[in-house]
Design a protein around this motif. Structure first.
Motif, PDB file in Angstrom:
ATOM      1  N   GLU A   1       0.779 -19.365  22.645  1.00  0.00           N
ATOM      2  CA  GLU A   1       2.198 -19.104  22.582  1.00  0.00           C
ATOM      3  C   GLU A   1       2.523 -18.958  21.164  1.00  0.00           C
ATOM      4  N   VAL A   2       2.830 -17.875  20.589  1.00  0.00           N
ATOM      5  CA  VAL A   2       3.096 -17.687  19.117  1.00  0.00           C
ATOM      6  C   VAL A   2       4.555 -18.401  18.746  1.00  0.00           C
ATOM      7  N   TYR A   3       4.258 -19.323  17.847  1.00  0.00           N
ATOM      8  CA  TYR A   3       5.300 -20.423  17.455  1.00  0.00           C
ATOM      9  C   TYR A   3       6.151 -19.699  16.554  1.00  0.00           C
ATOM     10  N   GLU A   4       5.341 -18.903  15.456  1.00  0.00           N
ATOM     11  CA  GLU A   4       6.117 -18.567  14.059  1.00  0.00           C
ATOM     12  C   GLU A   4       5.591 -17.735  13.635  1.00  0.00           C
ATOM     13  N   ILE A   5       6.163 -16.703  13.027  1.00  0.00           N
ATOM     14  CA  ILE A   5       5.603 -15.586  12.571  1.00  0.00           C
ATOM     15  C   ILE A   5       6.341 -15.195  11.008  1.00  0.00           C
ATOM     16  N   HIS A   6       5.550 -14.985   9.949  1.00  0.00           N
ATOM     17  CA  HIS A   6       6.105 -14.479   8.479  1.00  0.00           C
ATOM     18  C   HIS A   6       5.341 -13.450   8.023  1.00  0.00           C
ATOM     19  N   ARG A   7       6.130 -12.442   7.651  1.00  0.00           N
ATOM     20  CA  ARG A   7       5.767 -11.302   7.352  1.00  0.00           C
ATOM     21  C   ARG A   7       5.768 -11.369   5.540  1.00  0.00           C
ATOM     22  N   PHE A   8       4.700 -10.862   4.706  1.00  0.00           N
ATOM     23  CA  PHE A   8       5.076 -10.845   3.191  1.00  0.00           C
ATOM     24  C   PHE A   8       4.228  -9.731   2.884  1.00  0.00           C
ATOM     25  N   GLU A   9       4.611  -9.437   1.500  1.00  0.00           N
ATOM     26  CA  GLU A   9       4.034  -8.089   0.882  1.00  0.00           C
ATOM     27  C   GLU A   9       2.884  -8.622  -0.061  1.00  0.00           C
TER      28      GLU A   9
ATOM     29  N   PHE B   1      -0.700  -0.627  -5.324  1.00  0.00           N
ATOM     30  CA  PHE B   1      -0.061  -0.529  -4.056  1.00  0.00           C
ATOM     31  C   PHE B   1       0.347  -1.533  -3.411  1.00  0.00           C
ATOM     32  N   GLN B   2       1.108  -1.359  -2.423  1.00  0.00           N
ATOM     33  CA  GLN B   2       1.560  -2.605  -1.673  1.00  0.00           C
ATOM     34  C   GLN B   2       1.280  -2.375  -0.286  1.00  0.00           C
ATOM     35  N   GLY B   3       0.495  -3.529   0.190  1.00  0.00           N
ATOM     36  CA  GLY B   3       0.349  -3.934   1.593  1.00  0.00           C
ATOM     37  C   GLY B   3       1.112  -4.824   2.227  1.00  0.00           C
ATOM     38  N   GLU B   4       0.666  -5.134   3.199  1.00  0.00           N
ATOM     39  CA  GLU B   4       1.844  -6.351   4.078  1.00  0.00           C
ATOM     40  C   GLU B   4       0.636  -7.155   4.794  1.00  0.00           C
ATOM     41  N   ALA B   5       1.216  -8.369   4.932  1.00  0.00           N
ATOM     42  CA  ALA B   5       0.443  -9.389   5.874  1.00  0.00           C
ATOM     43  C   ALA B   5       1.291 -10.240   6.637  1.00  0.00           C
TER      44      ALA B   5
ATOM     45  N   ASP C   1      -0.771   3.265   9.443  1.00  0.00           N
ATOM     46  CA  ASP C   1      -1.885   2.751  10.016  1.00  0.00           C
ATOM     47  C   ASP C   1      -3.193   3.359   9.591  1.00  0.00           C
ATOM     48  N   LEU C   2      -3.313   4.748   9.659  1.00  0.00           N
ATOM     49  CA  LEU C   2      -4.463   5.392   9.280  1.00  0.00           C
ATOM     50  C   LEU C   2      -4.706   5.430   7.867  1.00  0.00           C
ATOM     51  N   PHE C   3      -3.803   5.670   6.913  1.00  0.00           N
ATOM     52  CA  PHE C   3      -3.646   5.496   5.535  1.00  0.00           C
ATOM     53  C   PHE C   3      -4.362   4.075   5.438  1.00  0.00           C
ATOM     54  N   TYR C   4      -3.725   2.723   5.616  1.00  0.00           N
ATOM     55  CA  TYR C   4      -4.131   1.816   4.996  1.00  0.00           C
ATOM     56  C   TYR C   4      -5.706   1.270   5.572  1.00  0.00           C
ATOM     57  N   ASN C   5      -6.019   1.625   6.624  1.00  0.00           N
ATOM     58  CA  ASN C   5      -7.521   1.376   7.143  1.00  0.00           C
ATOM     59  C   ASN C   5      -8.352   2.484   6.489  1.00  0.00           C
TER      60      ASN C   5
ATOM     61  N   PHE D   1       3.999   2.612   0.668  1.00  0.00           N
ATOM     62  CA  PHE D   1       3.045   1.846   0.340  1.00  0.00           C
ATOM     63  C   PHE D   1       3.279   1.320  -1.125  1.00  0.00           C
ATOM     64  N   ARG D   2       4.518   1.880  -1.938  1.00  0.00           N
ATOM     65  CA  ARG D   2       4.813   1.865  -3.078  1.00  0.00           C
ATOM     66  C   ARG D   2       3.813   1.900  -4.123  1.00  0.00           C
ATOM     67  N   VAL D   3       3.144   3.180  -3.957  1.00  0.00           N
ATOM     68  CA  VAL D   3       1.988   3.347  -4.879  1.00  0.00           C
ATOM     69  C   VAL D   3       2.594   3.784  -6.282  1.00  0.00           C
ATOM     70  N   THR D   4       2.011   3.256  -7.312  1.00  0.00           N
ATOM     71  CA  THR D   4       2.420   3.274  -8.634  1.00  0.00           C
ATOM     72  C   THR D   4       1.246   4.075  -9.205  1.00  0.00           C
ATOM     73  N   ILE D   5       1.692   5.184  -9.905  1.00  0.00           N
ATOM     74  CA  ILE D   5       0.806   6.073 -10.511  1.00  0.00           C
ATOM     75  C   ILE D   5       1.225   6.421 -11.996  1.00  0.00           C
ATOM     76  N   GLU D   6       0.230   6.162 -12.725  1.00  0.00           N
ATOM     77  CA  GLU D   6       0.429   6.482 -14.393  1.00  0.00           C
ATOM     78  C   GLU D   6      -0.754   7.448 -14.845  1.00  0.00           C
ATOM     79  N   ASN D   7      -0.491   8.483 -15.642  1.00  0.00           N
ATOM     80  CA  ASN D   7      -1.419   9.397 -16.292  1.00  0.00           C
ATOM     81  C   ASN D   7      -2.466   9.731 -15.294  1.00  0.00           C
ATOM     82  N   ASP D   8      -1.983   9.985 -13.849  1.00  0.00           N
ATOM     83  CA  ASP D   8      -2.957  10.506 -12.810  1.00  0.00           C
ATOM     84  C   ASP D   8      -3.914   9.533 -12.262  1.00  0.00           C
TER      85      ASP D   8
END
Length: 256
Positions: free
Chosen positions: A187-195, A244-248, A154-158, A232-239
């Motif tokens: 009433e929460v009827y439906e929830i979907h998580r995606f990257e 990176f990957q978040g979620e929603a 939580d801290l990192f992403y924010n 967060f699947r951080v991809t680094i090339e040549n420093d």
């Protein structure tokens, strides 16, 4: 500076780039949002914090009327140009605050809000207002970036979002959204998580981040703990941070 002034200043500068932004324009979440709605064609919809107008544009051909609301005049003008350019004439455009909606009680069948609530300083007030303007059994379709339940993540992403965009307030945990909705009469009827994959260069450029700040933020990400970089699947090339990957989540909630 007041966060709402920050929002208007930041998005006023970035309005056109949000209309053309691939993550806003082409995201699969937009199709999912439309699929989740129960539609007869006679509904009136309010799209809060319409941004580039993509959600209002997607729903316009399916409904009787759409109202696109945004805090930032430049953003609303860019959305109007985009939507009118697609031939949709059943969309009204209104300047307004998500936490103080300029509408009477119980007037909308559907309320949408996509990739925006992380900018709202009082998100609970926003949820109360959505509940107020919806008709009984009205549909609330919410789509926003969220953070994992673990506090370190939580801290990192924010932190990185606030660094890149000073108008960012907070991305909430999934559990926090469920609680806010249920205690406010939904009433929460439906929830979907995606990257969501964020391409670092375009992600920074969209908010006009200076080269100096971009490099400092890249250093912060690269020097984060390994478990955070893996999460967060951080991809680094040549420093350099490449992506990176978040979620929603997309939530469908009904007013009860």
């Amino acid at each position: 500076m007041d966060i709402k002034k920050d929002v208007k200043q930041q998005f006023g500068k970035s309005a056109d780039s949000y209309v053309s932004s691939a993550i806003h324009k082409d995201g699969n979440d937009l199709q999912k949002l439309v699929q989740l709605a129960a539609i007869t064609g006679e509904e009136e919809l309010l799209d809060i914090a319409t941004g580039g107008g993509h959600t209002a544009n997607a729903f316009a051909p399916l409904l009787k009327k759409v109202t696109a609301l945004d805090l930032t005049p430049e953003m609303l003008k860019a959305a109007e140009k985009f939507i009118r350019g697609n031939g949709h004439l059943n969309v009204d455009f209104k300047i307004g605050d998500a936490e103080y909606l300029p509408f009477s009680d119980g007037v909308f069948d559907i309320v949408t809000c996509r990739i925006a609530p992380h900018h709202f300083p009082n998100v609970n007030r926003f949820v109360e207002e959505v509940q107020r303007v919806l008709k009984p059994s009205g549909q609330f379709l919410l789509d926003d970036n969220v953070v994992p339940e673990e506090d370190d993540y939580d801290l990192f992403y924010n932190t990185v979002e606030k660094w890149r965009d000073y108008s960012h307030f907070r991305a909430w945990k999934k559990s926090e959204w469920l609680r806010m909705l249920e205690v406010n009469g939904f009433e929460v009827y439906e929830i979907h998580r995606f990257e969501k994959t964020f391409e670092y260069e375009s992600w920074c450029k969209r908010m006009n981040l200076s080269e100096n700040e971009k490099d400092k933020l890249s250093d912060y990400i690269r020097n984060s703990p390994q478990k955070v970089r893996e999460k967060f699947r951080v991809t680094i090339e040549n420093d350099q941070v490449i992506s990176f990957q978040g979620e929603a989540v997309i939530l469908k909630a009904l007013k009860r």
